[in-house]
Every structure is written in C-alpha cells, then in structure tokens.
Design a protein around this motif. Sequence first.
Motif, mmCIF file in Angstrom:
data_model
loop_
_atom_site.group_PDB
_atom_site.id
_atom_site.type_symbol
_atom_site.label_atom_id
_atom_site.label_comp_id
_atom_site.label_asym_id
_atom_site.label_seq_id
_atom_site.Cartn_x
_atom_site.Cartn_y
_atom_site.Cartn_z
ATOM 1 N N VAL A 152 -8.636 -0.079 -4.580
ATOM 2 C CA VAL A 152 -8.049 -0.204 -5.926
ATOM 3 C C VAL A 152 -7.649 1.166 -6.455
ATOM 4 O O VAL A 152 -6.570 1.315 -7.051
ATOM 5 C CB VAL A 152 -9.042 -0.912 -6.879
ATOM 6 C CG1 VAL A 152 -8.601 -0.790 -8.326
ATOM 7 C CG2 VAL A 152 -9.186 -2.367 -6.498
ATOM 8 N N TYR A 153 -8.481 2.177 -6.227
ATOM 9 C CA TYR A 153 -8.135 3.519 -6.697
ATOM 10 C C TYR A 153 -6.896 4.058 -5.972
ATOM 11 O O TYR A 153 -6.046 4.694 -6.588
ATOM 12 C CB TYR A 153 -9.316 4.474 -6.515
ATOM 13 C CG TYR A 153 -9.016 5.860 -7.019
ATOM 14 C CD1 TYR A 153 -8.766 6.093 -8.368
ATOM 15 C CD2 TYR A 153 -8.941 6.945 -6.152
ATOM 16 C CE1 TYR A 153 -8.461 7.358 -8.838
ATOM 17 C CE2 TYR A 153 -8.645 8.210 -6.605
ATOM 18 C CZ TYR A 153 -8.406 8.411 -7.948
ATOM 19 O OH TYR A 153 -8.101 9.661 -8.400
ATOM 20 N N GLY A 154 -6.792 3.797 -4.680
ATOM 21 C CA GLY A 154 -5.608 4.227 -3.939
ATOM 22 C C GLY A 154 -4.344 3.563 -4.461
ATOM 23 O O GLY A 154 -3.306 4.208 -4.633
ATOM 24 N N ILE A 155 -4.424 2.272 -4.740
ATOM 25 C CA ILE A 155 -3.277 1.549 -5.295
ATOM 26 C C ILE A 155 -2.944 2.083 -6.684
ATOM 27 O O ILE A 155 -1.773 2.257 -7.032
ATOM 28 C CB ILE A 155 -3.555 0.036 -5.326
ATOM 29 C CG1 ILE A 155 -3.615 -0.502 -3.893
ATOM 30 C CG2 ILE A 155 -2.511 -0.711 -6.139
ATOM 31 C CD1 ILE A 155 -4.124 -1.917 -3.780
ATOM 32 N N PHE A 156 -3.977 2.375 -7.483
ATOM 33 C CA PHE A 156 -3.758 2.927 -8.815
ATOM 34 C C PHE A 156 -3.044 4.270 -8.759
ATOM 35 O O PHE A 156 -2.126 4.529 -9.540
ATOM 36 C CB PHE A 156 -5.094 3.067 -9.552
ATOM 37 C CG PHE A 156 -4.993 3.841 -10.835
ATOM 38 C CD1 PHE A 156 -4.383 3.287 -11.937
ATOM 39 C CD2 PHE A 156 -5.503 5.128 -10.925
ATOM 40 C CE1 PHE A 156 -4.276 4.004 -13.133
ATOM 41 C CE2 PHE A 156 -5.408 5.844 -12.097
ATOM 42 C CZ PHE A 156 -4.791 5.281 -13.196
ATOM 43 N N ARG A 157 -3.438 5.134 -7.808
ATOM 44 C CA ARG A 157 -2.773 6.436 -7.667
ATOM 45 C C ARG A 157 -1.306 6.265 -7.336
ATOM 46 O O ARG A 157 -0.449 6.954 -7.886
ATOM 47 C CB ARG A 157 -3.450 7.269 -6.581
ATOM 48 C CG ARG A 157 -4.698 7.957 -7.050
ATOM 49 C CD ARG A 157 -5.212 8.859 -5.972
ATOM 50 N NE ARG A 157 -4.349 10.014 -5.813
ATOM 51 C CZ ARG A 157 -4.742 11.274 -5.942
ATOM 52 N NH1 ARG A 157 -5.988 11.542 -6.228
ATOM 53 N NH2 ARG A 157 -3.902 12.257 -5.780
ATOM 54 N N MET A 158 -1.001 5.333 -6.430
ATOM 55 C CA MET A 158 0.400 5.119 -6.056
ATOM 56 C C MET A 158 1.183 4.489 -7.210
ATOM 57 O O MET A 158 2.339 4.825 -7.430
ATOM 58 C CB MET A 158 0.476 4.264 -4.792
ATOM 59 C CG MET A 158 0.001 5.010 -3.561
ATOM 60 S SD MET A 158 0.205 4.108 -2.041
ATOM 61 C CE MET A 158 -1.102 2.911 -2.163
ATOM 62 N N TYR A 159 0.554 3.603 -7.970
ATOM 63 C CA TYR A 159 1.217 3.001 -9.128
ATOM 64 C C TYR A 159 1.521 4.062 -10.181
ATOM 65 O O TYR A 159 2.599 4.069 -10.776
ATOM 66 C CB TYR A 159 0.337 1.903 -9.722
ATOM 67 C CG TYR A 159 0.849 1.372 -11.034
ATOM 68 C CD1 TYR A 159 1.944 0.521 -11.080
ATOM 69 C CD2 TYR A 159 0.245 1.728 -12.230
ATOM 70 C CE1 TYR A 159 2.431 0.038 -12.281
ATOM 71 C CE2 TYR A 159 0.718 1.249 -13.440
ATOM 72 C CZ TYR A 159 1.810 0.411 -13.462
ATOM 73 O OH TYR A 159 2.286 -0.061 -14.656
ATOM 74 N N ARG A 160 0.566 4.962 -10.398
ATOM 75 C CA ARG A 160 0.759 6.031 -11.380
ATOM 76 C C ARG A 160 1.925 6.937 -10.984
ATOM 77 O O ARG A 160 2.700 7.370 -11.838
ATOM 78 C CB ARG A 160 -0.528 6.827 -11.515
ATOM 79 C CG ARG A 160 -0.610 7.624 -12.783
ATOM 80 C CD ARG A 160 -1.951 8.232 -12.952
ATOM 81 N NE ARG A 160 -2.205 9.130 -11.827
ATOM 82 C CZ ARG A 160 -3.367 9.717 -11.612
ATOM 83 N NH1 ARG A 160 -4.371 9.496 -12.401
ATOM 84 N NH2 ARG A 160 -3.525 10.517 -10.579
ATOM 85 N N LEU A 200 -4.394 7.346 1.773
ATOM 86 C CA LEU A 200 -5.638 7.779 2.404
ATOM 87 C C LEU A 200 -6.844 7.090 1.772
ATOM 88 O O LEU A 200 -7.746 6.626 2.478
ATOM 89 C CB LEU A 200 -5.773 9.301 2.301
ATOM 90 C CG LEU A 200 -6.962 9.915 3.023
ATOM 91 C CD1 LEU A 200 -6.829 9.697 4.527
ATOM 92 C CD2 LEU A 200 -7.038 11.399 2.724
ATOM 93 N N TYR A 201 -6.879 7.007 0.449
ATOM 94 C CA TYR A 201 -7.971 6.299 -0.221
ATOM 95 C C TYR A 201 -8.010 4.838 0.199
ATOM 96 O O TYR A 201 -9.085 4.288 0.465
ATOM 97 C CB TYR A 201 -7.834 6.391 -1.738
ATOM 98 C CG TYR A 201 -8.448 7.629 -2.333
ATOM 99 C CD1 TYR A 201 -9.816 7.816 -2.364
ATOM 100 C CD2 TYR A 201 -7.646 8.621 -2.885
ATOM 101 C CE1 TYR A 201 -10.374 8.954 -2.910
ATOM 102 C CE2 TYR A 201 -8.197 9.767 -3.430
ATOM 103 C CZ TYR A 201 -9.562 9.925 -3.443
ATOM 104 O OH TYR A 201 -10.112 11.053 -3.984
ATOM 105 N N ALA A 202 -6.860 4.182 0.266
ATOM 106 C CA ALA A 202 -6.812 2.779 0.676
ATOM 107 C C ALA A 202 -7.282 2.627 2.123
ATOM 108 O O ALA A 202 -8.043 1.705 2.446
ATOM 109 C CB ALA A 202 -5.401 2.224 0.498
ATOM 110 N N PHE A 203 -6.858 3.536 2.997
ATOM 111 C CA PHE A 203 -7.277 3.485 4.395
ATOM 112 C C PHE A 203 -8.792 3.662 4.514
ATOM 113 O O PHE A 203 -9.453 2.945 5.274
ATOM 114 C CB PHE A 203 -6.550 4.560 5.202
ATOM 115 C CG PHE A 203 -7.021 4.649 6.626
ATOM 116 C CD1 PHE A 203 -6.644 3.685 7.543
ATOM 117 C CD2 PHE A 203 -7.842 5.689 7.034
ATOM 118 C CE1 PHE A 203 -7.088 3.751 8.859
ATOM 119 C CE2 PHE A 203 -8.291 5.766 8.338
ATOM 120 C CZ PHE A 203 -7.909 4.796 9.255
#
Length: 72
Positions: free
Chosen positions: A57-65, A25-28
């Motif tokens: 970047v924050y959306g990708i970071f959340r998914m990476y975490r 959702l953040y990435a979208f």
Amino acid sequence: MPQKIDHNKLWKYTKVILNVTMGLLYAFIGFFVIKKQWFMANLEPVVSYALGGLLIVYGIFRMYRVYKDTDF
C-alpha cells in the motif's frame, strides 16, 4: 551553438524516476514478505500478511503521489 540544459526540468524527471522506482521497490518487498514470510526474521503468517500489505500500500501511495504532483 549547444542547447542550454534546463536543470529544473531535469531535476523533476530525476525525482519522478526515483520516486516511481522506490514505490515499485516497496511493493516488491511487500510481495516478498508475503510470499516468503520473512523480513529480517521468520514471521508468523498474520504478521507477514500485515507487513507485506502495508509495504504494498505504501509503494502504491508513493507512485500515486508522484502521479498527482507531476505537471509536465
């Protein structure tokens, strides 16, 4: 005899699904801000790219975490 539900495992799955969904959702929203140059108000192109990039970047970071913390 019914199987016993492991609530800890169920909570882990729920947490993973929620965090991945929020990351997407953040990435979208980041792509939307860049494309429309709008976020609660009209934005200058530089601001929309900066805010959109930060959201992506924050959306990708959340998914990476989630990927790093998941140990199923």
